[in-house]
Write a protein that holds these residues in place. Structure first.
Motif, PDB file in Angstrom:
ATOM      1  N   ARG A   1      -6.096   9.474  -2.870  1.00 16.34           N
ATOM      2  CA  ARG A   1      -7.276  10.322  -3.006  1.00 16.34           C
ATOM      3  C   ARG A   1      -7.812  10.567  -1.594  1.00 16.34           C
ATOM      4  O   ARG A   1      -8.054   9.625  -0.846  1.00 16.34           O
TER       5      ARG A   1
ATOM      6  N   LEU B   1      -7.974   7.055   0.103  1.00  9.49           N
ATOM      7  CA  LEU B   1      -8.145   5.896  -0.761  1.00  9.49           C
ATOM      8  C   LEU B   1      -6.917   5.774  -1.643  1.00  9.49           C
ATOM      9  O   LEU B   1      -6.541   6.725  -2.338  1.00  9.49           O
TER      10      LEU B   1
ATOM     11  N   ARG C   1       0.835  -1.203   0.000  1.00  4.50           N
ATOM     12  CA  ARG C   1       0.000   0.000   0.000  1.00  4.50           C
ATOM     13  C   ARG C   1       0.871   1.254   0.000  1.00  4.50           C
ATOM     14  O   ARG C   1       0.579   2.228  -0.692  1.00  4.50           O
TER      15      ARG C   1
ATOM     16  N   ARG D   1     -11.049  10.535   4.854  1.00  6.35           N
ATOM     17  CA  ARG D   1     -10.878   9.182   4.324  1.00  6.35           C
ATOM     18  C   ARG D   1      -9.855   9.228   3.205  1.00  6.35           C
ATOM     19  O   ARG D   1      -9.927  10.080   2.323  1.00  6.35           O
TER      20      ARG D   1
ATOM     21  N   GLU E   1      -5.385   3.508  -4.689  1.00  2.00           N
ATOM     22  CA  GLU E   1      -5.809   2.543  -5.693  1.00  2.00           C
ATOM     23  C   GLU E   1      -4.754   2.484  -6.791  1.00  2.00           C
ATOM     24  O   GLU E   1      -4.303   3.512  -7.275  1.00  2.00           O
TER      25      GLU E   1
END
Length: 171
Positions: free
Chosen positions: A108, A128, A98, A126, A130
């Motif tokens: 993001r 994110l 990660r 939050r 990806e």
């Protein structure tokens, strides 16, 4: 005094060299003076990927991208201590992946703050991450104390360039 057709030709010939000298902004030109060698390498890598294909990209110093992951043994599921250790190593490896993904593809961030009557009621953030990582090498798996493991993974700049090209082309 030149004729109108000649004046247009002169103007075109004067503007042409200016347009030929202008190019898209480069990431290395936007770096701060105190940028680390790793940051410079990422900027040069980006310029090499998005730059003019006719012009050869500058030589990028070999800088390794590393991802770090940590995990606690006692919090892992498992019937035995050995099972828990293996799960901790796996969790630390996923965290290191990660970390690499965040460095290459970015993160993001979504946030929401709720005020009612000018009083903060809730605030959430939050993140994110990806992306796809290919070719990560395990540099080391190190026990940290009696209850933790540290995993360090690495990617070479050439591998990062490959990942970014594949992401831009859709797979």
């Amino acid at each position: 005094m030149p004729m109108p057709a000649c004046r247009s030709a002169l103007l075109f010939l004067m503007i042409l060299p200016l347009g030929a000298c202008m190019s898209a902004p480069r990431a290395v030109d936007a770096l701060p003076e105190d940028a680390s060698p790793r940051t410079e390498a990422v900027a040069k890598l980006k310029d090499g990927l998005t730059g003019d294909p006719v012009v050869a990209a500058p030589a990028v110093p070999v800088v390794q991208f590393t991802g770090l992951g940590l995990s606690q043994v006692s919090k892992q599921p498992g019937a035995s201590t050995n099972e828990k250790r293996l799960m901790a190593i796996r969790a630390a490896r996923m965290e290191a992946l990660r970390d690499l993904t965040e460095q290459i593809h970015g993160i993001r961030i979504n946030s929401e703050t709720v005020l009612r009557d000018q009083v903060l009621r809730s605030d959430s953030v939050r993140g994110l991450v990806e992306g796809e990582i290919r070719g990560a090498r395990t540099l080391r798996i190190t026990p940290k104390g009696s209850d933790s493991f540290e995993v360090v993974l690495a990617l070479d700049p050439d591998t990062v360039a490959y990942i970014l090209r594949a992401a831009r082309q859709g797979g």
